[in-house]
Design a protein around this motif. Sequence first.
Motif, PDB file in Angstrom:
ATOM      1  N   ALA A  22       0.834  -1.211   0.000  1.00  0.00           N
ATOM      2  CA  ALA A  22       0.000   0.000   0.000  1.00  0.00           C
ATOM      3  C   ALA A  22       0.865   1.257   0.000  1.00  0.00           C
ATOM      4  O   ALA A  22       0.616   2.199  -0.754  1.00  0.00           O
ATOM      5  CB  ALA A  22      -0.922  -0.011   1.214  1.00  0.00           C
ATOM      6  N   LYS A  23       1.923   1.252   0.819  1.00  0.00           N
ATOM      7  CA  LYS A  23       2.815   2.417   0.887  1.00  0.00           C
ATOM      8  C   LYS A  23       3.511   2.643  -0.445  1.00  0.00           C
ATOM      9  O   LYS A  23       3.634   3.765  -0.917  1.00  0.00           O
ATOM     10  CB  LYS A  23       3.909   2.176   1.951  1.00  0.00           C
ATOM     11  CG  LYS A  23       3.471   2.548   3.342  1.00  0.00           C
ATOM     12  CD  LYS A  23       4.620   2.299   4.309  1.00  0.00           C
ATOM     13  CE  LYS A  23       4.085   1.944   5.669  1.00  0.00           C
ATOM     14  NZ  LYS A  23       5.053   1.334   6.554  1.00  0.00           N
ATOM     15  N   GLN A  24       3.999   1.543  -1.040  1.00  0.00           N
ATOM     16  CA  GLN A  24       4.713   1.676  -2.312  1.00  0.00           C
ATOM     17  C   GLN A  24       3.795   2.191  -3.417  1.00  0.00           C
ATOM     18  O   GLN A  24       4.173   3.045  -4.213  1.00  0.00           O
ATOM     19  CB  GLN A  24       5.304   0.328  -2.722  1.00  0.00           C
ATOM     20  CG  GLN A  24       6.450  -0.097  -1.828  1.00  0.00           C
ATOM     21  CD  GLN A  24       6.946  -1.493  -2.172  1.00  0.00           C
ATOM     22  OE1 GLN A  24       6.215  -2.313  -2.722  1.00  0.00           O
ATOM     23  NE2 GLN A  24       8.180  -1.771  -1.841  1.00  0.00           N
ATOM     24  N   LEU A  25       2.570   1.665  -3.434  1.00  0.00           N
ATOM     25  CA  LEU A  25       1.616   2.111  -4.449  1.00  0.00           C
ATOM     26  C   LEU A  25       1.308   3.589  -4.277  1.00  0.00           C
ATOM     27  O   LEU A  25       1.290   4.356  -5.236  1.00  0.00           O
ATOM     28  CB  LEU A  25       0.306   1.318  -4.314  1.00  0.00           C
ATOM     29  CG  LEU A  25       0.179   0.014  -5.071  1.00  0.00           C
ATOM     30  CD1 LEU A  25      -1.175  -0.613  -4.794  1.00  0.00           C
ATOM     31  CD2 LEU A  25       0.345   0.232  -6.581  1.00  0.00           C
ATOM     32  N   ALA A  26       1.078   3.977  -3.022  1.00  0.00           N
ATOM     33  CA  ALA A  26       0.747   5.379  -2.745  1.00  0.00           C
ATOM     34  C   ALA A  26       1.888   6.287  -3.191  1.00  0.00           C
ATOM     35  O   ALA A  26       1.657   7.346  -3.785  1.00  0.00           O
ATOM     36  CB  ALA A  26       0.459   5.553  -1.258  1.00  0.00           C
ATOM     37  N   GLU A  27       3.107   5.845  -2.926  1.00  0.00           N
ATOM     38  CA  GLU A  27       4.253   6.668  -3.299  1.00  0.00           C
ATOM     39  C   GLU A  27       4.359   6.810  -4.823  1.00  0.00           C
ATOM     40  O   GLU A  27       4.525   7.906  -5.346  1.00  0.00           O
ATOM     41  CB  GLU A  27       5.519   6.035  -2.722  1.00  0.00           C
ATOM     42  CG  GLU A  27       6.648   7.042  -2.598  1.00  0.00           C
ATOM     43  CD  GLU A  27       7.967   6.372  -2.318  1.00  0.00           C
ATOM     44  OE1 GLU A  27       7.987   5.289  -1.698  1.00  0.00           O
ATOM     45  OE2 GLU A  27       8.988   6.941  -2.746  1.00  0.00           O
ATOM     46  N   LYS A  28       4.234   5.678  -5.500  1.00  0.00           N
ATOM     47  CA  LYS A  28       4.339   5.695  -6.969  1.00  0.00           C
ATOM     48  C   LYS A  28       3.260   6.554  -7.613  1.00  0.00           C
ATOM     49  O   LYS A  28       3.472   7.215  -8.614  1.00  0.00           O
ATOM     50  CB  LYS A  28       4.203   4.271  -7.521  1.00  0.00           C
ATOM     51  CG  LYS A  28       5.450   3.456  -7.357  1.00  0.00           C
ATOM     52  CD  LYS A  28       6.340   3.587  -8.587  1.00  0.00           C
ATOM     53  CE  LYS A  28       7.626   2.826  -8.383  1.00  0.00           C
ATOM     54  NZ  LYS A  28       8.751   3.356  -9.082  1.00  0.00           N
ATOM     55  N   LEU A  29       2.054   6.485  -7.039  1.00  0.00           N
ATOM     56  CA  LEU A  29       0.919   7.164  -7.663  1.00  0.00           C
ATOM     57  C   LEU A  29       0.680   8.556  -7.100  1.00  0.00           C
ATOM     58  O   LEU A  29      -0.213   9.265  -7.541  1.00  0.00           O
ATOM     59  CB  LEU A  29      -0.355   6.315  -7.456  1.00  0.00           C
ATOM     60  CG  LEU A  29      -0.322   4.902  -8.027  1.00  0.00           C
ATOM     61  CD1 LEU A  29      -1.463   4.075  -7.461  1.00  0.00           C
ATOM     62  CD2 LEU A  29      -0.422   4.956  -9.550  1.00  0.00           C
ATOM     63  N   ASN A  30       1.462   8.895  -6.071  1.00  0.00           N
ATOM     64  CA  ASN A  30       1.260  10.147  -5.366  1.00  0.00           C
ATOM     65  C   ASN A  30      -0.130  10.198  -4.718  1.00  0.00           C
ATOM     66  O   ASN A  30      -0.845  11.193  -4.807  1.00  0.00           O
ATOM     67  CB  ASN A  30       1.475  11.319  -6.338  1.00  0.00           C
ATOM     68  CG  ASN A  30       1.919  12.551  -5.602  1.00  0.00           C
ATOM     69  OD1 ASN A  30       2.221  12.488  -4.413  1.00  0.00           O
ATOM     70  ND2 ASN A  30       1.917  13.690  -6.294  1.00  0.00           N
ATOM     71  N   GLU A  75       8.022  13.777   7.497  1.00  0.00           N
ATOM     72  CA  GLU A  75       8.997  13.950   6.402  1.00  0.00           C
ATOM     73  C   GLU A  75      10.166  12.976   6.542  1.00  0.00           C
ATOM     74  O   GLU A  75      10.658  12.432   5.561  1.00  0.00           O
ATOM     75  CB  GLU A  75       9.582  15.380   6.428  1.00  0.00           C
ATOM     76  CG  GLU A  75       8.555  16.481   6.253  1.00  0.00           C
ATOM     77  CD  GLU A  75       8.234  16.755   4.794  1.00  0.00           C
ATOM     78  OE1 GLU A  75       8.977  16.271   3.937  1.00  0.00           O
ATOM     79  OE2 GLU A  75       7.213  17.432   4.538  1.00  0.00           O
ATOM     80  N   ASN A  76      10.620  12.770   7.788  1.00  0.00           N
ATOM     81  CA  ASN A  76      11.798  11.929   8.008  1.00  0.00           C
ATOM     82  C   ASN A  76      11.550  10.469   7.662  1.00  0.00           C
ATOM     83  O   ASN A  76      12.353   9.825   7.004  1.00  0.00           O
ATOM     84  CB  ASN A  76      12.268  12.038   9.466  1.00  0.00           C
ATOM     85  CG  ASN A  76      12.727  13.450   9.770  1.00  0.00           C
ATOM     86  OD1 ASN A  76      13.280  14.125   8.899  1.00  0.00           O
ATOM     87  ND2 ASN A  76      12.469  13.901  10.987  1.00  0.00           N
ATOM     88  N   SER A  77      10.415   9.942   8.158  1.00  0.00           N
ATOM     89  CA  SER A  77      10.149   8.528   7.873  1.00  0.00           C
ATOM     90  C   SER A  77       9.438   8.377   6.529  1.00  0.00           C
ATOM     91  O   SER A  77       9.210   7.259   6.067  1.00  0.00           O
ATOM     92  CB  SER A  77       9.304   7.921   8.996  1.00  0.00           C
ATOM     93  OG  SER A  77       8.050   8.565   9.065  1.00  0.00           O
ATOM     94  N   ASN A  88       2.017  11.134  19.155  1.00  0.00           N
ATOM     95  CA  ASN A  88       2.443  10.194  18.127  1.00  0.00           C
ATOM     96  C   ASN A  88       2.550   8.789  18.739  1.00  0.00           C
ATOM     97  O   ASN A  88       3.389   8.539  19.595  1.00  0.00           O
ATOM     98  CB  ASN A  88       3.806  10.622  17.557  1.00  0.00           C
ATOM     99  CG  ASN A  88       4.243   9.735  16.401  1.00  0.00           C
ATOM    100  OD1 ASN A  88       3.817   8.581  16.294  1.00  0.00           O
ATOM    101  ND2 ASN A  88       5.081  10.254  15.531  1.00  0.00           N
ATOM    102  N   VAL A  89       1.678   7.888  18.295  1.00  0.00           N
ATOM    103  CA  VAL A  89       1.662   6.532  18.863  1.00  0.00           C
ATOM    104  C   VAL A  89       2.041   5.478  17.809  1.00  0.00           C
ATOM    105  O   VAL A  89       1.840   4.287  18.010  1.00  0.00           O
ATOM    106  CB  VAL A  89       0.278   6.188  19.487  1.00  0.00           C
ATOM    107  CG1 VAL A  89       0.007   7.034  20.710  1.00  0.00           C
ATOM    108  CG2 VAL A  89      -0.857   6.349  18.463  1.00  0.00           C
ATOM    109  N   GLU A  90       2.567   5.951  16.698  1.00  0.00           N
ATOM    110  CA  GLU A  90       2.893   5.065  15.568  1.00  0.00           C
ATOM    111  C   GLU A  90       3.715   3.842  16.000  1.00  0.00           C
ATOM    112  O   GLU A  90       3.513   2.744  15.496  1.00  0.00           O
ATOM    113  CB  GLU A  90       3.639   5.872  14.499  1.00  0.00           C
ATOM    114  CG  GLU A  90       4.025   5.086  13.253  1.00  0.00           C
ATOM    115  CD  GLU A  90       2.838   4.534  12.462  1.00  0.00           C
ATOM    116  OE1 GLU A  90       1.761   5.161  12.459  1.00  0.00           O
ATOM    117  OE2 GLU A  90       3.000   3.465  11.851  1.00  0.00           O
ATOM    118  N   TYR A  91       4.627   4.050  16.938  1.00  0.00           N
ATOM    119  CA  TYR A  91       5.496   2.931  17.333  1.00  0.00           C
ATOM    120  C   TYR A  91       4.924   2.085  18.458  1.00  0.00           C
ATOM    121  O   TYR A  91       4.973   0.863  18.389  1.00  0.00           O
ATOM    122  CB  TYR A  91       6.911   3.459  17.625  1.00  0.00           C
ATOM    123  CG  TYR A  91       7.454   4.113  16.383  1.00  0.00           C
ATOM    124  CD1 TYR A  91       7.948   3.329  15.332  1.00  0.00           C
ATOM    125  CD2 TYR A  91       7.371   5.493  16.184  1.00  0.00           C
ATOM    126  CE1 TYR A  91       8.362   3.906  14.134  1.00  0.00           C
ATOM    127  CE2 TYR A  91       7.786   6.075  14.984  1.00  0.00           C
ATOM    128  CZ  TYR A  91       8.278   5.283  13.970  1.00  0.00           C
ATOM    129  OH  TYR A  91       8.670   5.848  12.776  1.00  0.00           O
TER     130      TYR A  91
END
Length: 226
Positions: A22-30, A75-77, A88-91
């Motif tokens: 999902a992340k890769q697709l989102a990145e490729k497709l913006n 931006e960093n991750s 931030n509870v991502e981790y």
Amino acid sequence: MATKKIIITIDGWSSCGKSTLAKQLAEKLNYVYIDSGAMYRAITLYFLRNHVDWTDQKEVLSALTNIQLEFHYNENSAQSEMYLNGENVEYVIRDLVVAEKVSEVAAIREVRTFAVKQQQAMGKKKGIVMDGRDIGTVVFPNAELKIFMTADNAVRVERRFKELYEKNPNITLEEVKNNLEMRDYIDSHREVSPLRQATDAIVLDNSHISMEGQLKMALGWVKEKL
Ligand code: DC
């Protein structure tokens, strides 16, 4: 591929690599990537921290009114991260303590109504990739592209173990296996929105497919839909 935006849903069993694709697709497709599981995990974290008795419907409803969920892009991750009431509870939401309870919490009707409403609002403008268990069946039944991911059990356990071991070297393969099997069972047997393959979903078994390979396949499907 440029102007038309669609909704892409990725559902499937735990630890199939849904979020990676999902992340890769989102990145490729913006596109915007939304990890719907993170929302259930954040709610679970809130319930655990605040000793909410989630077998009590009134307590659940009252607790939900105190929960604010937001995704903020880091931006960093280079990914959007989960915020619970501004924190931030991502981790922390990836801890086994949360993983052990999240399927129970995600099975509660009121919890799902709360989360699904927000998920649907996020898809209003399209241009979104969302992964979860009921995204193609309940959240976006009219999504243009639905992918249902699966992989052999042993492959999934191994992948999850590697991921968790980096954070906690005390974890055992057995613990990871048990947790995965328990979550799959609860997720697919619950009364409300159980994990199901949408009839119009494309099945992607990635047991023996590389990450590059699956991305290429998925981009091909996107192209067909555009
Ligand atoms: O994808 P994940 O492992 O982070 O999901 C955590 C839990 O939340 C998992 O047990 C299933 C549940 N979930 C769900 O019921 N519906 C979704 N749309 C996403 C996750």
